[in-house]
Motif scaffolding. Structure first.
Motif, short mmCIF file in Angstrom:
data_model
loop_
_atom_site.label_atom_id
_atom_site.label_comp_id
_atom_site.label_asym_id
_atom_site.label_seq_id
_atom_site.Cartn_x
_atom_site.Cartn_y
_atom_site.Cartn_z
N ALA A 175 0.83 -1.21 0.00
CA ALA A 175 0.00 0.00 0.00
C ALA A 175 0.87 1.25 0.00
CB ALA A 175 -0.92 -0.01 1.21
N LEU A 176 1.88 1.26 0.86
CA LEU A 176 2.75 2.43 0.93
C LEU A 176 3.56 2.57 -0.35
CD1 LEU A 176 3.85 2.11 4.65
CD2 LEU A 176 2.27 3.79 3.65
N LYS A 177 4.07 1.44 -0.85
CA LYS A 177 4.85 1.45 -2.09
C LYS A 177 4.03 2.01 -3.25
CE LYS A 177 8.19 0.58 -4.87
NZ LYS A 177 9.52 1.19 -4.69
N ALA A 178 2.76 1.58 -3.31
CA ALA A 178 1.91 1.97 -4.43
C ALA A 178 1.43 3.41 -4.32
CB ALA A 178 0.71 1.02 -4.52
N GLY A 179 1.56 4.00 -3.12
CA GLY A 179 1.20 5.40 -2.99
C GLY A 179 -0.19 5.66 -2.45
N VAL A 180 -0.72 4.71 -1.66
CA VAL A 180 -2.02 4.94 -1.02
C VAL A 180 -1.93 6.21 -0.15
CG1 VAL A 180 -3.45 4.05 0.87
CG2 VAL A 180 -2.84 2.56 -1.06
N ASP A 181 -2.94 7.08 -0.29
CA ASP A 181 -2.91 8.36 0.42
C ASP A 181 -3.59 8.31 1.78
OD1 ASP A 181 -1.75 10.19 -1.74
OD2 ASP A 181 -3.36 9.17 -2.80
N GLU A 182 -4.62 7.48 1.91
CA GLU A 182 -5.32 7.34 3.19
C GLU A 182 -5.64 5.87 3.38
OE1 GLU A 182 -8.97 9.64 3.20
OE2 GLU A 182 -7.99 11.26 2.11
N PHE A 183 -5.59 5.41 4.63
CA PHE A 183 -5.93 4.02 4.91
C PHE A 183 -6.89 3.94 6.09
CE2 PHE A 183 -5.18 0.26 7.57
CZ PHE A 183 -5.72 -0.69 6.71
N TYR A 184 -7.90 3.09 5.98
CA TYR A 184 -8.85 2.83 7.06
C TYR A 184 -8.99 1.33 7.26
CZ TYR A 184 -9.89 7.69 6.07
OH TYR A 184 -9.77 9.04 5.86
N PRO A 185 -8.82 0.84 8.48
CA PRO A 185 -8.90 -0.61 8.74
C PRO A 185 -10.35 -1.07 8.88
CG PRO A 185 -8.33 0.53 10.77
CD PRO A 185 -8.48 1.59 9.70
N ILE A 186 -11.09 -0.96 7.79
CA ILE A 186 -12.50 -1.36 7.79
C ILE A 186 -12.77 -2.24 6.58
CG2 ILE A 186 -13.25 0.71 9.04
CD1 ILE A 186 -14.06 1.98 6.39
N GLY A 187 -13.85 -3.01 6.65
CA GLY A 187 -14.18 -3.92 5.54
C GLY A 187 -15.67 -4.11 5.44
N GLY A 188 -16.09 -5.01 4.56
CA GLY A 188 -17.50 -5.35 4.42
C GLY A 188 -18.30 -4.24 3.75
N ALA A 189 -19.64 -4.41 3.77
CA ALA A 189 -20.53 -3.43 3.15
C ALA A 189 -20.38 -2.07 3.80
CB ALA A 189 -21.98 -3.91 3.26
N GLN A 190 -20.01 -2.04 5.10
CA GLN A 190 -19.85 -0.75 5.78
C GLN A 190 -18.68 0.04 5.21
OE1 GLN A 190 -19.82 -3.74 7.19
NE2 GLN A 190 -18.07 -4.02 8.58
N ALA A 191 -17.64 -0.64 4.77
CA ALA A 191 -16.50 0.06 4.17
C ALA A 191 -16.91 0.65 2.82
CB ALA A 191 -15.32 -0.90 4.00
#
Lengths: 435, 435
Positions: free
Chosen positions: A176-192
């Motif tokens: 993620a960091l290598k690819a240049g992700v700008d923001e990260f949230y540790p969430i998943g599923g339909a709520q994400a």
């Protein structure tokens, strides 16, 4: 023994059509559940997302920031082994170089009527990348979804990945960091998905959501489609190999199993024009299965959905391949170039004996996000195009306007749209000054 | 008086965000109704389609052929007036010429590692074009959806259009034949979408469904997405005009009303940097409304959703336009070229004073099927690309394979996919003969 289908038999069409229609994976109707989750997140924002994350992922989030002190991308990435970092770097560089070649040109021309026409490509402002948890949490997928977005010029790439109990793969974090992700949230599923589409807490809405997920995620993407863009709905993975007598049966067997091992609904199919090759592959699959740590699900997938199709010719094999429209198609034959023009529908085609699909999964640079479940009939793999859009641009000067006005007027009148007609006719009787 | 929004005011951001979020058109939850129609058509085929068509369109169909003796495309087309046929011919030729220029090239290159990479574009085999009945049954839409499909090389274009009581516009019939529709069925609604996706009677399934429709049609397309491809979900139409002091207020007013007249949920917005121009447009709209046969719905749309935004500069106007991401954007200013690079999000941009949107609706050749409801943030208008897909093609020879194998192996291992790893490692230790 694998299931054999004889394409030279009289009843082949019926057998084959029935085979194509066999379901893979449970068809769950999760629409109502997902609708409720989306409604909840729209109404209650970060509080709802934090509540679902606590419930399903046993992870406590700040409902405003949607972050947890227990999940830090940089700290996680630091735990990724050095040689794995190198492999991720290698793959990322190749993916970047490949997608750079997809950049389409703007276009402008003036036609006979003196009308200037053309289009301009512009990047999306923001993209959400959904990364699944569990079995399918792959650093390679993070690269495949994120690198093209950044190459396209997307300024804000937001990644979500569930981190059950605070667990997240260090390789996923590093990718993620290598690819240049700008923001990260540790969430998943339909709520994400809902949070990405409508915003929640500090997470601002994105313009498009890409990335694979389970049935809930797929349905959530379907329901938010229109509010945001989505990529194609991903189904179970597939490989189709067309092999002739020059193919190495052990290699083909390994390639077939490389899809079967994904999960029990994956599909691996061999089409061969040489029965002996088919028999050898069949035996080799059985032998190789026994030494795989993924034997259980690979065997289940191969038994339920695998097949060896005996074709009368390579041309027939190509036609069968077009019907199947597989995600991955290997042409493990002496002269793949001569068959390629007959292939109309496939996600990605792998030519010759030294291009196993796994190379494309990781490091050729080509994208491994590809249409499944016969969607290659109508859609493409992920590419730079998914992160760009085309604005049409047009200009009629006085001359061009004069050439087009009569037909436009006639059509507006026929369609019962007088204001359309007036917006043309009002310009045909010019006073002065304007233009 | 129109609603005015002052972009130079302190509270502009809040006012503008609230304006953007105002709903247009009723949000009907038709998901369950549509799900039932689709289930019915999947189970009962042509019988179900004929039953719904009898019920909703008062038209008796043969449940096998899905045809009615009362609806004959050729007979209907013969009733289209000659001058209207000419206008349709003119538009069709221009749409064909424009979309021909969109044909993308196949691409192939060999990289430093000796790996051949590239892609090939191939056409879809079959496409369904949904044509709505009633108010929105437009010959121009038939051309815009069908001509690019045929130019792309789609062999089988299937058109459906409801023909209530056997009624169908002769111009729609003529446009369908002119554009090269291969099959026609007088059906509409969710049942038509289901029939296109899954087949019914003699209607065989298509690979992708395009074309606008009401809430039931839009929901049906959403539900069959994945089984077939779909275009974007169409919402109410929109125009945004950026005008400076060189604009003719009467022309601008006519252009604004050309969208307002579509239906009561259409939206027309003027952004001007010149208050006097805004005031004159405001007055001209009121005056022109009175002489429109479509006054009722145009006035309703203008009052409910129209706005005049006063901006402090053209650059601010461009930023506001990017937020709105309108379907149609007119730059009715002295030097549109200097502003164009600041425009990131719009379906189609119309430059200068002699390019009213209506020209593009009918005859510039550019496609009038464009993203609505801010979807221009993430999607493009219809084009040749919608009827093509891109197959990735790749080949590693022995040398290229050797260069890629170590990183692929490392990633496969990290992802816990031993059969992926084996499909690579098995080729690194070659016995003989193969390759």
């Amino acid at each position: 023994m694998a299931r054999w289908i004889d394409a030279t038999a009289r009843d082949f069409d019926d057998v084959f059509q029935a085979f194509l229609k066999e379901p893979r994976g449970a068809v769950e109707n999760v629409a109502e559940t997902v609708r409720e989750v989306i409604r909840d997140v729209r109404e209650n924002g970060g509080e709802a997302v934090a509540r679902y994350t606590s419930q399903f992922d046993r992870l406590v989030l700040d409902p405003t920031t949607l972050q947890s002190d227990n999940v830090d991308l940089h700290a996680l990435a630091a735990g990724c082994p050095a040689d794995l970092k190198e492999a991720i770097d290698f793959a990322a560089a190749r993916i970047a170089a490949y997608h750079e070649k997809q950049r389409p040109d703007d276009h402008q021309f003036t036609d006979d009527a003196g009308v200037e026409l053309g289009w301009r490509w512009t990047a999306l402002d923001s993209v959400g990348v959904y990364v699944p948890g569990g079995l399918a949490s792959y650093p390679s997928s993070v690269l495949m979804n994120t690198v093209p977005a950044k190459i396209a010029g997307v300024k804000r790439v937001v990644m979500t990945a569930p981190a059950p109990g605070g667990q997240l793969s260090p390789a996923v974090a590093y990718a993620a960091l290598k690819a240049g992700v700008d923001e990260f949230y540790p969430i998943g599923g339909a709520q994400a998905v809902a949070a990405l589409a409508f915003g929640a807490g500090h997470l601002k809405p994105v313009d498009k959501i890409v990335g694979p997920g389970n049935a809930y995620v797929a349905e959530a993407k379907r329901q938010v489609f229109g509010v945001v863009g989505i990529d194609t709905i991903a189904g179970p993975s597939e490989i189709l190999v067309i092999a002739d007598e020059t193919a190495n049966p052990d290699w083909i067997a390994a390639d077939l199993l490389s899809q079967s091992e994904h999960d029990a609904s994956s599909q691996s199919i061999l089409i061969t024009v040489n029965k002996a090759v088919g028999t050898s592959v069949d035996k080799s699959v059985e032998k190789q299965l026994k030494s795989l740590s993924t034997e259980l699900r690979a065997r289940e997938a191969w038994n339920a959905h695998g097949a060896i199709i005996l074709a009368r010719s390579l041309e027939q094999a190509a036609e069968i391949a077009n019907e199947i429209a597989a995600e991955h198609l290997e042409l493990a034959i002496a002269d793949p170039d001569s068959l390629l023009p007959s292939i109309r529908h496939a996600g990605a085609v792998f030519l010759g004996h030294h291009t196993p699909e796994a190379l494309g999964d990781y490091v050729t640079g080509s994208n491994h996000v590809l249409p499944t479940s016969r969607a290659a009939r109508f859609s493409s793999g992920l590419g730079l195009y998914d992160f760009l859009k085309r604005m049409s641009v047009q200009r009629a000067g006085r001359e061009g306007f004069g050439a087009l006005a009569p037909a436009a007027l006639r059509l507006a009148e026929a369609e019962g749209l007088p204001a359309h007609a007036r917006s043309v006719s009002i310009r045909t009787n010019e006073g002065g000054g304007h233009g």
